[in-house]
Design an enzyme around this catalytic site. Structure first.
Site, PDB file in Angstrom:
ATOM      1  N   ASP A  78     108.804 -51.713  43.580  1.00  0.00           N
ATOM      2  CA  ASP A  78     107.878 -52.857  43.482  1.00  0.00           C
ATOM      3  C   ASP A  78     108.587 -54.133  43.956  1.00  0.00           C
ATOM      4  O   ASP A  78     108.045 -54.912  44.732  1.00  0.00           O
ATOM      5  CB  ASP A  78     107.405 -53.060  42.035  1.00  0.00           C
ATOM      6  CG  ASP A  78     106.557 -51.914  41.495  1.00  0.00           C
ATOM      7  OD1 ASP A  78     105.367 -52.107  41.257  1.00  0.00           O
ATOM      8  OD2 ASP A  78     107.103 -50.804  41.322  1.00  0.00           O
ATOM      9  N   GLU A  80     102.373 -60.114  42.762  1.00  0.00           N
ATOM     10  CA  GLU A  80     102.413 -59.629  41.386  1.00  0.00           C
ATOM     11  C   GLU A  80     103.746 -59.852  40.671  1.00  0.00           C
ATOM     12  O   GLU A  80     103.775 -60.233  39.508  1.00  0.00           O
ATOM     13  CB  GLU A  80     102.075 -58.129  41.352  1.00  0.00           C
ATOM     14  CG  GLU A  80     102.035 -57.596  39.920  1.00  0.00           C
ATOM     15  CD  GLU A  80     101.647 -56.129  39.819  1.00  0.00           C
ATOM     16  OE1 GLU A  80     101.497 -55.463  40.859  1.00  0.00           O
ATOM     17  OE2 GLU A  80     101.492 -55.659  38.686  1.00  0.00           O
ATOM     18  N   ASP A 100     100.042 -57.147  46.498  1.00  0.00           N
ATOM     19  CA  ASP A 100     100.427 -56.193  45.464  1.00  0.00           C
ATOM     20  C   ASP A 100     101.454 -55.278  46.126  1.00  0.00           C
ATOM     21  O   ASP A 100     101.104 -54.437  46.959  1.00  0.00           O
ATOM     22  CB  ASP A 100      99.205 -55.395  44.977  1.00  0.00           C
ATOM     23  CG  ASP A 100      99.493 -54.683  43.671  1.00  0.00           C
ATOM     24  OD1 ASP A 100     100.668 -54.383  43.417  1.00  0.00           O
ATOM     25  OD2 ASP A 100      98.530 -54.434  42.917  1.00  0.00           O
ATOM     26  N   ILE A 120     103.345 -52.775  45.099  1.00  0.00           N
ATOM     27  CA  ILE A 120     102.907 -51.389  44.870  1.00  0.00           C
ATOM     28  C   ILE A 120     101.715 -51.476  43.936  1.00  0.00           C
ATOM     29  O   ILE A 120     101.844 -51.920  42.799  1.00  0.00           O
ATOM     30  CB  ILE A 120     103.994 -50.510  44.210  1.00  0.00           C
ATOM     31  CG1 ILE A 120     105.162 -50.280  45.177  1.00  0.00           C
ATOM     32  CG2 ILE A 120     103.392 -49.153  43.809  1.00  0.00           C
ATOM     33  CD1 ILE A 120     106.200 -49.285  44.672  1.00  0.00           C
ATOM     34  N   ASP A 121     100.574 -51.096  44.438  1.00  0.00           N
ATOM     35  CA  ASP A 121      99.400 -51.015  43.577  1.00  0.00           C
ATOM     36  C   ASP A 121      99.296 -49.558  43.142  1.00  0.00           C
ATOM     37  O   ASP A 121      99.419 -48.648  43.966  1.00  0.00           O
ATOM     38  CB  ASP A 121      98.150 -51.441  44.353  1.00  0.00           C
ATOM     39  CG  ASP A 121      96.923 -51.435  43.462  1.00  0.00           C
ATOM     40  OD1 ASP A 121      97.027 -51.882  42.306  1.00  0.00           O
ATOM     41  OD2 ASP A 121      95.864 -50.973  43.920  1.00  0.00           O
ATOM     42  N   THR A 138     101.271 -48.438  40.329  1.00  0.00           N
ATOM     43  CA  THR A 138     102.662 -48.077  39.987  1.00  0.00           C
ATOM     44  C   THR A 138     102.702 -46.791  39.157  1.00  0.00           C
ATOM     45  O   THR A 138     103.604 -45.977  39.315  1.00  0.00           O
ATOM     46  CB  THR A 138     103.353 -49.237  39.221  1.00  0.00           C
ATOM     47  OG1 THR A 138     103.157 -50.429  39.971  1.00  0.00           O
ATOM     48  CG2 THR A 138     104.841 -48.991  39.081  1.00  0.00           C
ATOM     49  N   HIS A 148      92.374 -47.954  32.512  1.00  0.00           N
ATOM     50  CA  HIS A 148      92.059 -48.995  33.502  1.00  0.00           C
ATOM     51  C   HIS A 148      90.559 -49.127  33.746  1.00  0.00           C
ATOM     52  O   HIS A 148      90.108 -50.151  34.253  1.00  0.00           O
ATOM     53  CB  HIS A 148      92.753 -48.698  34.835  1.00  0.00           C
ATOM     54  CG  HIS A 148      94.244 -48.769  34.760  1.00  0.00           C
ATOM     55  ND1 HIS A 148      95.045 -48.580  35.855  1.00  0.00           N
ATOM     56  CD2 HIS A 148      95.073 -49.035  33.728  1.00  0.00           C
ATOM     57  CE1 HIS A 148      96.314 -48.699  35.497  1.00  0.00           C
ATOM     58  NE2 HIS A 148      96.359 -48.978  34.205  1.00  0.00           N
ATOM     59  N   SER A 175      95.113 -46.650  42.439  1.00  0.00           N
ATOM     60  CA  SER A 175      95.336 -47.724  43.420  1.00  0.00           C
ATOM     61  C   SER A 175      94.157 -48.035  44.341  1.00  0.00           C
ATOM     62  O   SER A 175      93.115 -47.377  44.289  1.00  0.00           O
ATOM     63  CB  SER A 175      96.567 -47.433  44.284  1.00  0.00           C
ATOM     64  OG  SER A 175      96.238 -46.578  45.376  1.00  0.00           O
ATOM     65  N   LYS A 207      91.589 -46.044  46.826  1.00  0.00           N
ATOM     66  CA  LYS A 207      90.151 -45.787  46.635  1.00  0.00           C
ATOM     67  C   LYS A 207      89.316 -46.585  47.642  1.00  0.00           C
ATOM     68  O   LYS A 207      88.354 -46.092  48.196  1.00  0.00           O
ATOM     69  CB  LYS A 207      89.719 -46.152  45.199  1.00  0.00           C
ATOM     70  CG  LYS A 207      90.310 -45.230  44.140  1.00  0.00           C
ATOM     71  CD  LYS A 207      89.750 -45.531  42.757  1.00  0.00           C
ATOM     72  CE  LYS A 207      90.440 -46.663  42.043  1.00  0.00           C
ATOM     73  NZ  LYS A 207      91.836 -46.416  41.666  1.00  0.00           N
ATOM     74  N   ARG A 211      84.523 -49.433  38.614  1.00  0.00           N
ATOM     75  CA  ARG A 211      85.683 -49.874  37.827  1.00  0.00           C
ATOM     76  C   ARG A 211      85.221 -50.715  36.646  1.00  0.00           C
ATOM     77  O   ARG A 211      84.670 -51.805  36.838  1.00  0.00           O
ATOM     78  CB  ARG A 211      86.608 -50.701  38.728  1.00  0.00           C
ATOM     79  CG  ARG A 211      87.910 -51.113  38.047  1.00  0.00           C
ATOM     80  CD  ARG A 211      88.773 -51.924  38.963  1.00  0.00           C
ATOM     81  NE  ARG A 211      90.073 -52.142  38.407  1.00  0.00           N
ATOM     82  CZ  ARG A 211      91.104 -51.317  38.542  1.00  0.00           C
ATOM     83  NH1 ARG A 211      90.951 -50.204  39.232  1.00  0.00           N
ATOM     84  NH2 ARG A 211      92.261 -51.584  37.994  1.00  0.00           N
ATOM     85  N   ASP A 225      94.902 -57.021  43.080  1.00  0.00           N
ATOM     86  CA  ASP A 225      94.425 -55.652  42.859  1.00  0.00           C
ATOM     87  C   ASP A 225      93.163 -55.344  43.670  1.00  0.00           C
ATOM     88  O   ASP A 225      92.690 -54.194  43.657  1.00  0.00           O
ATOM     89  CB  ASP A 225      94.139 -55.410  41.367  1.00  0.00           C
ATOM     90  CG  ASP A 225      95.403 -55.067  40.587  1.00  0.00           C
ATOM     91  OD1 ASP A 225      96.303 -54.451  41.175  1.00  0.00           O
ATOM     92  OD2 ASP A 225      95.486 -55.438  39.400  1.00  0.00           O
TER      93      ASP A 225
HETATM   94  N1  LIG Z   1      94.018 -52.165  31.022  1.00  0.00           N
HETATM   95  C1  LIG Z   1      93.783 -52.298  32.323  1.00  0.00           C
HETATM   96  N2  LIG Z   1      92.538 -52.363  32.801  1.00  0.00           N
HETATM   97  C2  LIG Z   1      92.286 -52.465  34.111  1.00  0.00           C
HETATM   98  N3  LIG Z   1      93.255 -52.540  35.052  1.00  0.00           N
HETATM   99  C3  LIG Z   1      94.516 -52.485  34.640  1.00  0.00           C
HETATM  100  C4  LIG Z   1      94.863 -52.362  33.275  1.00  0.00           C
HETATM  101  N4  LIG Z   1      96.200 -52.348  33.177  1.00  0.00           N
HETATM  102  C5  LIG Z   1      96.666 -52.457  34.439  1.00  0.00           C
HETATM  103  N5  LIG Z   1      95.649 -52.541  35.318  1.00  0.00           N
HETATM  104  C6  LIG Z   1      95.704 -52.736  36.761  1.00  0.00           C
HETATM  105  O1  LIG Z   1      95.245 -51.572  37.413  1.00  0.00           O
HETATM  106  C7  LIG Z   1      95.989 -51.463  38.611  1.00  0.00           C
HETATM  107  C8  LIG Z   1      95.942 -50.060  39.123  1.00  0.00           C
HETATM  108  O2  LIG Z   1      94.620 -49.767  39.418  1.00  0.00           O
HETATM  109  P1  LIG Z   1      94.056 -48.283  39.449  1.00  0.00           P
HETATM  110  O3  LIG Z   1      93.626 -47.964  38.052  1.00  0.00           O
HETATM  111  O4  LIG Z   1      92.906 -48.398  40.390  1.00  0.00           O
HETATM  112  O5  LIG Z   1      95.145 -47.408  39.928  1.00  0.00           O
HETATM  113  C9  LIG Z   1      97.362 -51.909  38.206  1.00  0.00           C
HETATM  114  O6  LIG Z   1      98.037 -52.362  39.335  1.00  0.00           O
HETATM  115  P2  LIG Z   1      99.634 -52.156  39.465  1.00  0.00           P
HETATM  116  O7  LIG Z   1      99.874 -50.697  39.476  1.00  0.00           O
HETATM  117  O8  LIG Z   1      99.890 -52.853  40.738  1.00  0.00           O
HETATM  118  O9  LIG Z   1     100.241 -52.848  38.282  1.00  0.00           O
HETATM  119  C10 LIG Z   1      97.112 -53.017  37.199  1.00  0.00           C
HETATM  120  O10 LIG Z   1      97.124 -54.311  37.754  1.00  0.00           O
HETATM  121 MG   LIG Z   2      97.919 -53.491  41.288  1.00  0.00          MG
HETATM  122 MG   LIG Z   3     101.550 -53.601  41.571  1.00  0.00          MG
HETATM  123 MG   LIG Z   4     101.884 -53.848  37.897  1.00  0.00          MG
END
Ligand SMILES: Nc1ncnc2c1ncn2[C@@H]1O[C@H](COP(=O)(O)O)[C@@H](OP(=O)(O)O)[C@H]1O
Ligand SMILES: [Mg+2]
Ligand SMILES: [Mg+2]
Ligand SMILES: [Mg+2]
Length: 391
Positions: free
Chosen positions: A91, A116, A176, A178-179, A181, A275, A299, A302, A316, A328
């Site tokens: 990251d 981020e 971002d 790494i989206d 992670t 998420h 990430s 999608k 989402r 994001d």
């Molecule tokens: N409780 C939560 N609800 C929704 N999104 C969240 C979350 N906690 C983290 N995320 C976000 O969801 C992103 C990943 O999205 P997805 O669910 O589509 O993979 C994360 O990005 P990072 O991995 O860059 O931190 C983070 O920012």
């Molecule tokens: Mg992200």
């Molecule tokens: Mg990230």
């Molecule tokens: Mg993060």
């Protein structure tokens, strides 16, 4: 902010509040090459070609670094045990590379980056070894492109350029590094997501998805594992969305699914139920008569998959009170919009990236093509009402 370095040198666990001290805020910059005041310029008059080329180069190099780290992570068999959001050396390395390359490639444009990560934890004494490793990784990656090495301090400075607040005026990169992670640590999907805002609007976006198959993931035979992976999606305002092989093949134009009958649609959602509510999305799918099971991937991959029609809907719904960050969604948003899709919140409002580091939203984010949107919006609103009244 707190961080502890695990046994594996590639993984850091971090608890980030995304709160920035006032002293770190950057003055929002204007685009200085044009002699016309920014607010009088029309988006159509801007080509953003140099910015797009720089963004593609920066994201591709960052993807190279991430791929290397993910391989090492998997070999070391590291698992995410903490419920805190994990941050890996990748990251930080990805953010450092992208920040550095954008500034190097666009020297005459004032630089503002909303990203981020920050280096607060890396500057602590206990992070010395990690910083050393990140710098090594960054320099190995830069060397593969013939670029001279950076010092540890230069890496920290590059990471910290990401403190910009963005906003409605001037140009701001949104990153971002790494989206997804959690997907990255699991060995699954992740994306490097980079977008450019101009006067509060997303004008270009690049999504590097190193683990996304080049072929459609709709109706994929899971037993065939030798699918070629590594996609780079890119989009520019009024110029469409393209996808190419991350290794640099010639780009092909992509378009969202043109399905009109929601029963034939398939939908994407987060892999992580924390998420996005899987219950709510399945209720919506039921109302629409969707037959296919949800496709759950991490990430903004999608958005990429949706932009080429692998599925027709992305749903989402974070828990109440969660605030979505612009990094994001910004790159994914333009990749889908320029491919003929549309994104809104659950009330049908367009996404507004001009409000700073966060998106102000009503309940959730829904993405689909223009034909399906009215029926989707209706199903979403009915489902939310039912869920609330059944609580
Ligand atoms: N409780 C939560 N609800 C929704 N999104 C969240 C979350 N906690 C983290 N995320 C976000 O969801 C992103 C990943 O999205 P997805 O669910 O589509 O993979 C994360 O990005 P990072 O991995 O860059 O931190 C983070 O920012
Ligand atoms: Mg992200
Ligand atoms: Mg990230
Ligand atoms: Mg993060």
């Amino acid at each position: 902010m707190s961080a502890s370095i695990g046994h594996n040198p590639f993984l850091l666990r971090i608890n980030s509040t995304n709160q920035l001290p006032i002293s770190k805020l950057k003055f929002p910059f204007r685009f200085s090459v044009s002699t016309t005041p920014a607010r009088n310029r029309t988006f159509a008059s801007m080509s953003y070609d140099t910015q797009l080329a720089a963004a593609k180069k920066a994201s591709s190099l960052a993807a190279r670094l991430c791929q290397k780290v993910q391989k090492a992570l998997l070999q070391a068999d590291v698992q995410s045990k903490s419920d805190k959001s994990p941050v890996t050396v990748a990251d930080y390395g990805s953010q450092a590379i992208i920040s550095f390359i954008l500034q190097k490639e666009l020297p005459s444009i004032p630089f503002s980056l909303v990203a981020e990560e920050d280096s607060d934890d890396l500057r602590k004494e206990e992070s010395r070894e990690t910083l050393h490793r990140i710098t090594e990784l960054v320099n190995e990656t830069l060397a593969s492109d013939g670029i001279s090495p950076l010092s540890e301090e230069q890496v920290l400075v590059a990471i910290d350029k990401g403190v910009s607040e963005g906003g409605p005026h001037g140009q701001h990169w949104v990153l971002d590094p790494i989206d997804g992670t959690k997907g990255f640590v699991r060995g699954d999907q992740y994306a490097i997501a980079l977008a450019l805002l101009d006067e509060g609007k997303v004008v270009l976006g690049v999504l590097a998805c190193p683990n996304l198959p080049l072929a459609s993931i709709a109706k994929r035979d899971e037993s065939i594992s030798e699918d070629k992976t590594g996609c780079l999606f890119f989009a520019k305002l009024n110029a469409g969305t393209y996808m190419q092989n991350l290794d640099g093949s010639s780009p092909t134009k992509v378009h969202v699914s043109d399905i009109e009958n929601s029963e034939e649609a398939s939908f994407f959602e987060s892999y992580e139920a924390a998420h996005s509510s899987h219950d709510l999305s399945s209720l919506i799918a039921k109302k629409l008569g969707v037959k296919a099971p949800a496709v759950r991937i991490d990430s903004q991959a999608k958005y990429g998959a949706l932009s080429r029609g692998d599925g027709a809907i992305y749903l989402r719904f974070p828990r109440k009170g969660y605030r979505e960050k612009i990094w994001d969604h910004a790159a994914g948003y333009i990749v889908v919009a320029e491919a003929g899709g549309v994104a809104s919140d659950a009330a049908g409002n367009p996404l507004d990236f001009s409000k700073g580091r966060y998106l102000d939203l009503d309940t959730g984010i829904i993405v689909t093509n223009h034909k399906l949107m009215p029926a989707l919006l209706k199903a979403v609103q009915e489902s939310i009402k039912e869920k609330v009244s059944s609580l």
